[in-house]
Write an enzyme that holds these catalytic residues in place. Sequence first.
Site: not given
Length: 311
Positions: A154-156, A296
């Site tokens: 997720s994300s990074s 996000h």
Amino acid sequence: MKFLGQLSAALALVGSAIAHPVFDELMEPTAPLKRAQAALTQVSNFGSNPSGAKMYIYVPSRLATNPPVVVAIHYCTGTAQAYYSGSPYAQLADQKGFIVIYPESPYSGTCWDVSSRATLSHNGGGNSNSIANMVNYTLNKYSGDASKVFVTGSSSGAMMTNVMAATYPEMFAAGIAYSGVAAGCFLSQSGGAAAWNNSCANGQARGTPEVWAKMVTDMYPGYDGARPKMQIYHGSADTTLNANNYNETIKQWCGVFGYDYTKPDSTQANTPQSRYTTYTWGDGQLVGVYAQGVGHSVPMRGSDDMKYFGL
């Protein structure tokens, strides 16, 4: 690395890489989960660890023969423990007998290095290299099935998912990225590790499918084998990693696989849920899921992940 100069010239990078901020809004989106049956364990000596990343592993009490392996990569501000607790993969491992590797970033703020020359190169000595060595350790120690190794985040962690698929395509059968950016989009012109790139984050880094694909192929020059199938999730209301990063990531993998990104083979509205649209190229080789009104990051969908991984 030749591709670094070519890349910056080809993309519309209107800002520079700077030290990353801590994401106050980056919280794990998944609701509380049933407690996993076994414990998360740190592995201190998994082989060469050039970037100093930490390795944690979840081995279910009922392990499959020649178990598959899932690499689950945390978000900025996260830890291996937080992703273990907040994602569904340990519970799914209890059901299906696969092993989960939870890498942990060594950097302040705990974002992953998706910006340096080292991490954007096969066996280059960065975070991607350390994570690949975690996989090799696990396959060897537990007689894992090397044909069933998967990566998600997720994300990074989603950014790193795309980087792992680009730098170690021979290692992974599939990847699922929840709200990330294209592999190489966070490139630091100075070669900084875990550097933040405003241009990419704001959706201003744009390129053709051919340019994005070349970034992938230049991360492992000469590789001509199979590549992992990819599923890309992104929310239209993402204010941390602008929604245009969905388009650029889709263009990247369409370029790699040879698909026309403007012509998916199928488009399914309200799939897998209301206000999500699923786009498929080929026989599921590339799947894009665009979540209207979602910020996000897009919540993980563990059962759907298992279907995409074939588990």
